[in-house]
Write a protein that holds these residues in place. Structure first.
Motif, short mmCIF file in Angstrom:
data_model
loop_
_atom_site.label_atom_id
_atom_site.label_comp_id
_atom_site.label_asym_id
_atom_site.label_seq_id
_atom_site.Cartn_x
_atom_site.Cartn_y
_atom_site.Cartn_z
N PRO A 1 -4.64 8.02 7.42
CA PRO A 1 -3.19 7.82 7.48
C PRO A 1 -2.61 7.88 8.90
O PRO A 1 -1.58 7.26 9.16
CB PRO A 1 -2.64 8.95 6.61
CG PRO A 1 -3.74 9.94 6.49
CD PRO A 1 -5.01 9.17 6.57
N HIS B 1 0.79 -1.23 0.00
CA HIS B 1 0.00 0.00 0.00
C HIS B 1 0.82 1.28 0.00
O HIS B 1 0.30 2.33 -0.37
CB HIS B 1 -0.92 0.00 1.24
CG HIS B 1 -1.70 -1.25 1.41
ND1 HIS B 1 -2.76 -1.58 0.59
CD2 HIS B 1 -1.56 -2.28 2.29
CE1 HIS B 1 -3.26 -2.76 0.97
NE2 HIS B 1 -2.55 -3.20 1.99
N ALA B 2 2.06 1.22 0.43
CA ALA B 2 2.83 2.45 0.62
C ALA B 2 4.25 2.30 0.11
O ALA B 2 4.83 1.21 0.11
CB ALA B 2 2.84 2.84 2.11
N PRO C 1 -0.67 13.00 -2.92
CA PRO C 1 -0.71 11.72 -2.19
C PRO C 1 -0.53 11.93 -0.69
O PRO C 1 0.19 12.82 -0.24
CB PRO C 1 0.48 10.95 -2.78
CG PRO C 1 0.74 11.58 -4.11
CD PRO C 1 0.40 13.02 -3.93
N ASN C 2 -1.19 11.08 0.09
CA ASN C 2 -1.04 11.14 1.55
C ASN C 2 0.36 10.73 1.97
O ASN C 2 0.93 9.79 1.43
CB ASN C 2 -2.06 10.23 2.23
CG ASN C 2 -3.45 10.83 2.24
OD1 ASN C 2 -3.64 12.00 1.94
ND2 ASN C 2 -4.45 10.02 2.58
N SER D 1 1.34 7.09 0.06
CA SER D 1 0.40 6.25 -0.68
C SER D 1 1.00 5.82 -2.01
O SER D 1 1.29 6.65 -2.88
CB SER D 1 -0.90 7.01 -0.92
OG SER D 1 -1.71 6.30 -1.85
N LYS D 2 1.19 4.52 -2.16
CA LYS D 2 1.79 4.01 -3.39
C LYS D 2 0.84 4.14 -4.57
O LYS D 2 1.24 4.51 -5.68
CB LYS D 2 2.23 2.56 -3.21
CG LYS D 2 2.99 2.00 -4.39
CD LYS D 2 3.65 0.67 -4.07
CE LYS D 2 2.67 -0.45 -3.92
NZ LYS D 2 3.34 -1.76 -3.75
N GLN D 3 -0.42 3.85 -4.35
CA GLN D 3 -1.38 3.92 -5.45
C GLN D 3 -1.55 5.35 -5.93
O GLN D 3 -1.67 5.60 -7.14
CB GLN D 3 -2.74 3.35 -5.01
CG GLN D 3 -3.73 3.16 -6.16
CD GLN D 3 -3.16 2.30 -7.28
OE1 GLN D 3 -2.64 1.22 -7.04
NE2 GLN D 3 -3.25 2.79 -8.52
N ILE E 1 -3.50 4.08 4.50
CA ILE E 1 -2.74 5.26 4.09
C ILE E 1 -3.59 6.23 3.28
O ILE E 1 -3.40 7.45 3.34
CB ILE E 1 -1.47 4.86 3.30
CG1 ILE E 1 -0.58 6.08 3.02
CG2 ILE E 1 -1.82 4.12 2.03
CD1 ILE E 1 0.06 6.69 4.21
N ASP E 2 -4.58 5.74 2.54
CA ASP E 2 -5.41 6.62 1.71
C ASP E 2 -6.63 7.16 2.43
O ASP E 2 -7.20 8.17 2.00
CB ASP E 2 -5.85 5.88 0.44
CG ASP E 2 -4.71 5.65 -0.53
OD1 ASP E 2 -4.03 6.63 -0.89
OD2 ASP E 2 -4.48 4.49 -0.92
N THR F 1 -1.00 -0.34 6.98
CA THR F 1 -0.69 0.52 5.83
C THR F 1 -1.84 0.61 4.84
O THR F 1 -1.85 1.51 4.01
CB THR F 1 0.56 0.00 5.10
OG1 THR F 1 0.35 -1.34 4.65
CG2 THR F 1 1.78 0.05 6.01
N GLN F 2 -2.82 -0.30 4.93
CA GLN F 2 -3.98 -0.22 4.04
C GLN F 2 -4.78 1.07 4.29
O GLN F 2 -5.58 1.48 3.45
CB GLN F 2 -4.89 -1.42 4.26
CG GLN F 2 -5.54 -1.47 5.63
CD GLN F 2 -6.38 -2.71 5.85
OE1 GLN F 2 -6.42 -3.60 4.98
NE2 GLN F 2 -7.07 -2.79 6.98
#
Length: 618
Positions: free
Chosen positions: A375, A269-270, A305-306, A294-296, A371-372, A368-369
């Motif tokens: 956070p 996720h990150a 991104p966060n 946030s990877k996505q 993060i979006d 970490t899920q």
């Protein structure tokens, strides 16, 4: 340098725990886009301004006052005394390399200095970044990068990083204007998003002068597709941590912190970036910083991104947080427990006057899920692991004698004053070469385990102290150490190890081999979760001795440098390694033949480091 440490190292064990500290939310600034484009190679062979005066104007460790430029402002070493170990190197040298699929020379000092028409500085040591995937291999070293196909054909490069990140040249040699100072590149190919990530530390100037403004940031480039030769998005993360630009205030001496030595890791996720936080304009180490992004959002090119920050220097953190290296994923394998978890490793011998420890630290960032969406609900944890005793290595290594024209020119009456503009000085033959301290090096997550390395002091067969590589394979869920040992030769140093591992759990450690019988060479050894490290292989033997400018008082103090870190990357069942080595040799006469100092395009006036990229099939 005798830094006043701002962390108390507690001599007590404690159970694995989650820390109660709430992370700080930050703002990630999206910049423009970029496409890596080869820049011309050329320029004057030597100028009166070869080094960035803000970064190399004196060595903080040396205490010398005779270096070029202004008073040094960047002070980034905390290693304590060097202590001996009772472990004697007993690894074997392999007689053949059956798993070596091929290799090629990567970027070198000549590329670094003369990229972008020569509007670059001479930079030493080589800081090595390597990533691989989707049929490509990308290498970043100091202030240049190159992209290759799987056969080693250079597709793009050298590209100076100032141009890649959309900045003016490091130094415009026509106008004298300075661009931002860029250092410490790392890169990562993420199989889950099929994106390439490249990060550097960038220090801003006061206008176009050589003086640093104090503000500094991690510049994160993210490819828009799985092809790294195409377009990339650029993001900027301020890390001066003095209350400006949305950063927290960590109270660094002189008003600005420095986000030094950034490295990259990832979970599902990150993207994780970690830094060592020093005072930029003063003394003091303030603890490693852990950033989760946030990877996505990065992969999709989102505007904001966060980002959250965990401060490793916070008093609530019981571990001595220095070089907390995040794990890279092998082939899209991620930890799915506790809402998604990223693991990191660090060591602590550098904090002790003895330079000895039998503890490393297992860090985690879980949930970490979120993060979006939430956070600040990410959770930091840390626990100590007992391992084989390791020690900060002796700082210098012997190297095999050979032609070293920069050294020889300084020693020859009239040569250095005439050709280099400096007084004569005589050095040992050959000059000793630096090895690493015992900070953690590259960490990988594969087959449910963490794999990492660090340098350690060892005894060589002749009774002198040298450098070997301590390796770890850890089950992070249980905190158990599956295998832990030291890879060391009786007659040579192994330094700057970097481990990468396939999805099935077969690993390789890449490193430099150097000793009285070895010019700096690119080496590697297999790494198994049950058997440990295998024989030492030499992927490419060094052609001559290291012959760089660091360690010369007139140029860079009395501290010779070799590397800050190596790199390795898994791509399917192939491990790609990149190690610093010496690819060339030339005589003083050849060095003084036009075009001056370049020995047929194989080096530059003040250095001759090179890199070797190897493919190892497992």
């Amino acid at each position: 340098m005798k830094t006043r440490l701002l962390i108390a190292v507690m001599g007590m064990a404690f159970a694995t725990c989650a820390l109660g500290a709430t992370p700080t939310t930050l703002k990630l600034q999206k910049g423009g886009t970029t496409v890596p484009t080869t820049t011309p190679v050329g320029g004057a062979p030597l100028t009166t301004l070869e080094q960035d005066p803000a970064m190399t104007a004196g060595d903080a460790d040396s205490g010398d006052g005779d270096e070029l430029g202004a008073q040094p402002v960047v002070n980034r070493s905390i290693a304590r005394g060097h202590a001996g170990s009772n472990r004697i190197g007993n690894a074997r040298r392999a007689k053949s390399n059956p798993q070596l699929l091929g290799g090629f020379d990567g970027l070198n000092f000549h590329d670094q200095r003369y990229a972008n028409g020569g509007n670059q500085f001479s930079v030493e040591p080589p800081d090595q970044g390597l990533c691989a995937g989707n049929g490509f291999v990308m290498e970043s070293v100091n202030d240049v990068l190159a992209i290759y196909d799987g056969s080693g054909n250079e597709l793009v490069g050298p590209v100076d990083l100032n141009t890649f990140y959309g900045y003016p040249a490091a130094i415009n040699r026509t106008t004298g204007a300075y661009g931002p100072s860029i250092t410490d590149p790392s890169c990562y190919y993420d199989a889950g998003t099929q994106r390439w990530f490249q990060v550097v530390l960038t220090l801003d100037r006061i206008g176009t002068t050589s003086s640093l403004a104090g503000t500094n940031h991690l510049d994160i480039a993210v490819s828009q597709t799985a092809n790294p030769t195409g377009a990339w998005n650029i993001y900027h993360l301020p890390v001066q941590n003095n209350g400006t630009q949305g950063t927290p205030d960590h109270g660094c001496t002189g008003g600005f912190c420095l986000g030094d030595y950034p490295h990259i890791g990832a979970d599902a996720h990150a993207i994780f970036l970690t830094t060592n936080e020093f005072a930029l304009f003063g003394s003091g180490f303030y603890g490693a910083q852990i950033y989760a992004i946030s990877k996505q959002a990065l992969a999709s090119g989102a505007a904001s991104p966060n980002v959250v920050l965990f401060n490793g220097g916070d008093p609530s953190v019981p571990a001595p947080a220095f070089t907390v290296w995040p794990a890279i994923s092998s082939g899209g394998q991620y930890v799915d427990t506790l809402g998604g978890t990223e693991y990191l490793l660090s060591s602590d011998a550098v904090f002790y006057d003895s330079g000895i420890s039998n503890t490393i630290w297992l860090w985690s960032v879980s949930n970490t899920q979120a993060i979006d969406t939430a956070p600040t609900t990410l959770v930091l944890g840390v626990s100590p692991l007992t391992v084989q005793t390791y020690a900060v290595p002796s700082s210098l290594a012997q190297q095999k004698p050979g032609s070293a024209p920069l050294r020889d020119c300084f020693a020859l009456a009239g040569c250095a004053p005439t050709y280099l503009g400096y007084p004569n000085i005589v050095y040992p033959t050959p000059r000793p070469m630096a090895v690493n301290d015992s900070r953690m090096q590259q960490v990988s997550y594969a087959n449910g385990k963490l794999w990492g390395t660090l340098d350690t002091d060892v005894l060589l067969a002749n009774g002198s102290h040298g450098s070997g590589i301590n390796y770890f394979v850890i089950n992070p869920k249980s905190g158990g150490v599956s295998v832990n040992g030291t890879l060391a030769l009786p007659d040579a140093n192994l330094t700057y190890g970097a481990a990468a591992v396939t999805q099935s759990g077969r690993g390789v450690i890449a490193f430099t081999v150097v000793g009285p019988n070895d010019h700096p060479s690119a080496g590697y050894a297999s790494l198994d979760a049950k058997l440990g490290a295998g024989d030492v292989h030499v992927a490419a033997a060094g052609a001559g001795p290291w012959d760089g400018f660091t360690g010369i008082p007139y140029l860079a103090g009395d501290r010779p440098r070799w590397g800050d870190y190596g790199a390795a990357a898994a791509d399917g069942n192939t491990i790609w390694t990149a190690s610093e080595y010496i690819a060339q040799t030339c005589t003083l006469a050849e060095y003084l033949t036009a075009p001056l100092f370049q020995c047929g395009g194989t080096r530059a006036a003040l250095g001759n480091w090179a890199t070797r990229i190897s493919a190892i099939g497992l």
